[in-house]
Design a protein around this motif. Structure first.
Motif, short mmCIF file in Angstrom:
data_model
loop_
_atom_site.label_atom_id
_atom_site.label_comp_id
_atom_site.label_asym_id
_atom_site.label_seq_id
_atom_site.Cartn_x
_atom_site.Cartn_y
_atom_site.Cartn_z
N ALA A 94 -8.66 -8.91 -6.60
CA ALA A 94 -8.05 -9.81 -7.59
C ALA A 94 -6.71 -9.28 -8.05
O ALA A 94 -5.74 -10.05 -8.21
CB ALA A 94 -8.99 -10.00 -8.77
N ARG A 95 -6.62 -7.97 -8.26
CA ARG A 95 -5.33 -7.39 -8.67
C ARG A 95 -4.31 -7.54 -7.55
O ARG A 95 -3.15 -7.88 -7.79
CB ARG A 95 -5.51 -5.92 -9.05
N ASN A 96 -4.74 -7.27 -6.31
CA ASN A 96 -3.84 -7.43 -5.18
C ASN A 96 -3.44 -8.89 -4.98
O ASN A 96 -2.32 -9.19 -4.56
CB ASN A 96 -4.48 -6.89 -3.90
N LEU A 97 -4.37 -9.79 -5.27
CA LEU A 97 -4.10 -11.22 -5.15
C LEU A 97 -2.92 -11.60 -6.05
O LEU A 97 -1.98 -12.28 -5.62
CB LEU A 97 -5.35 -12.01 -5.54
N LYS A 98 -2.99 -11.16 -7.29
CA LYS A 98 -1.92 -11.46 -8.25
C LYS A 98 -0.61 -10.80 -7.82
O LYS A 98 0.46 -11.44 -7.85
CB LYS A 98 -2.34 -10.95 -9.63
N ASN A 99 -0.68 -9.54 -7.39
CA ASN A 99 0.54 -8.85 -6.97
C ASN A 99 1.17 -9.52 -5.75
O ASN A 99 2.39 -9.65 -5.65
CB ASN A 99 0.23 -7.39 -6.64
N ALA A 121 3.36 -6.27 5.05
CA ALA A 121 4.13 -5.65 3.98
C ALA A 121 3.75 -6.17 2.59
O ALA A 121 4.18 -5.62 1.58
CB ALA A 121 5.62 -5.87 4.22
N LEU A 122 2.93 -7.21 2.54
CA LEU A 122 2.53 -7.80 1.27
C LEU A 122 1.34 -7.05 0.67
O LEU A 122 0.48 -6.55 1.40
CB LEU A 122 2.17 -9.27 1.45
N PRO A 123 1.24 -6.97 -0.67
CA PRO A 123 0.13 -6.26 -1.31
C PRO A 123 -1.23 -6.85 -0.93
O PRO A 123 -1.41 -8.06 -0.93
CB PRO A 123 0.40 -6.47 -2.81
N GLY A 124 -2.17 -5.97 -0.58
CA GLY A 124 -3.53 -6.40 -0.33
C GLY A 124 -3.78 -7.02 1.03
O GLY A 124 -4.88 -7.50 1.29
N ILE A 125 -2.77 -7.04 1.91
CA ILE A 125 -2.95 -7.63 3.23
C ILE A 125 -2.96 -6.53 4.28
O ILE A 125 -1.97 -5.82 4.46
CB ILE A 125 -1.84 -8.66 3.54
N GLY A 126 -4.11 -6.40 4.96
CA GLY A 126 -4.28 -5.43 6.02
C GLY A 126 -4.17 -6.09 7.38
O GLY A 126 -3.87 -7.29 7.48
#
Length: 354
Positions: A94-99, A121-126
């Motif tokens: 959820a935090r990565n989703l918002k970021n 390069a985006l937060p929370g995306i592997g």
């Protein structure tokens, strides 16, 4: 059957049997020119990480209704996002989703990039999520490998090395099978095949479009695959949770967890730290308020990814005039449902109520 015929057979099956999912554009609609929304693909893929489709559906609809675009989510209050996520688990998502939403809105003008490299390069995306978004949303050629795909291809090619060592071979097989035409539909077809036909137990092989090609079925090993390396035994940690209720209205005392770490940013009832060598005898010394704390019988049990947790629950009635610690607040019974309480904390509140 060659690679092209094999892919075509699966896509033909998918055209007839694709699951109806709220984030998915059906194969029929895709053929009519309907393009998947990258925001919906991304949102669903983040929610589906280590979570079932059944559990995700309602959350997806709730998020999409409340925040229709990535720009809407980027502008949302983080506390509201955490509240909406409560109960879905793995709260760092959820935090990565918002970021990630903020990054897409600010750096990419509200549009998701379409390449794996930019998505990574985006937060929370592997790697998996980047491949899924680029393939499903943009029809790029990428190997999308989730748990269902691992099972299907382990059986299809009789890959007997245990996971995770076999991941490289499975990914190579998926890359080789994925056609240049309709790669997004093909990725979802393999996922659907694993979810509905090539299931972990008692697969419905007679209905499988790859029946004649499945090497493991021919050798009678299909139900033993994929093999997995033995799991390490999870340790058990212990702690105490203090459920304080206000005498006048039954409101529960809550506080927010630190933004980093396990359950970061979520709400909780005050409690001790969780340790394997937890000292239950001195637990009440950590209570948030001076009161006559009563210990409930039994323990609340919860399992996280890396450990089991057992919580001793203490409860107390607190006068409305009693000052509360900084950072704490009272949440009325009618408000608790909307608090960002993770499942373990909802268990604690219910245990004290029982």
């Amino acid at each position: 059957m060659n690679k092209h015929s094999s892919s075509e057979a699966l896509l033909t099956w998918y055209d007839r049997n694709a699951r109806d999912l709220p984030w998915r554009v059906s194969p029929g609609d895709r053929k009519l020119g309907v393009v998947p929304d990258p925001y919906e693909v991304w949102l669903s893929e983040i929610m589906l990480q280590q979570t079932t489709v059944a559990a995700v559906k309602d959350y997806f609809v709730k998020f999409k209704t409340r925040w229709p675009t990535v720009a809407d989510l980027a502008a949302a209050d983080e506390a509201d996002v955490m509240k909406a996520w409560a109960g879905l688990g793995y709260y760092s998502r959820a935090r990565n989703l918002k970021n990630c939403a903020e990054t897409v809105a600010e750096i990419h003008d509200g549009r998701f990039p379409n390449t794996e490299k930019e998505l990574l390069a985006l937060p929370g995306i592997g790697p998996y999520t980047a491949a899924a978004i680029s393939t499903i949303a943009f029809d790029s050629h990428a190997a999308v490998v989730d748990g269902n795909v691992e099972r299907v291809l382990s059986r299809r090619f009789q890959i007997e090395d245990p996971l995770p060592d076999s991941k490289t071979e499975i990914r190579a097989a998926m890359h080789n099978l994925t056609p240049l035409d309709r790669p997004g539909d093909f990725a979802q077809a393999v996922m659907d095949l694993g979810a509905t036909i090539c299931t972990p137990k008692r697969p419905a092989c007679g209905l499988c479009p790859w029946l004649e090609e499945c090497t493991a079925r021919k050798s009678g090993l299909h139900e033993t695959l994929p093999r997995k390396a033995p799991k390490k035994q999870k340790p058990t940690r212990y702690g105490a949770a203090f459920v304080a209720r206000r005498e006048t209205d039954g409101a529960v005392l809550l506080r927010r967890r630190p933004p980093k770490g396990l359950l970061g940013g979520m709400s909780e009832v005050p409690g001790t730290e969780w340790h394997e060598d937890f000292d239950a005898a001195s637990a009440v010394q950590s209570a948030p308020l001076a009161s006559s704390w009563r210990q409930r019988s039994g323990e609340v049990k919860h399992t996280f990814t890396h450990f089991h947790l057992k919580l001793t629950i203490y409860q107390a009635l607190i006068p409305a005039s009693h000052p509360i610690p900084d950072g704490c607040w009272w949440s009325k019974p009618s408000e608790l449902e909307d608090e960002a309480l993770p499942t373990v904390m909802r268990k604690a509140v219910e245990w004290a109520r029982g």
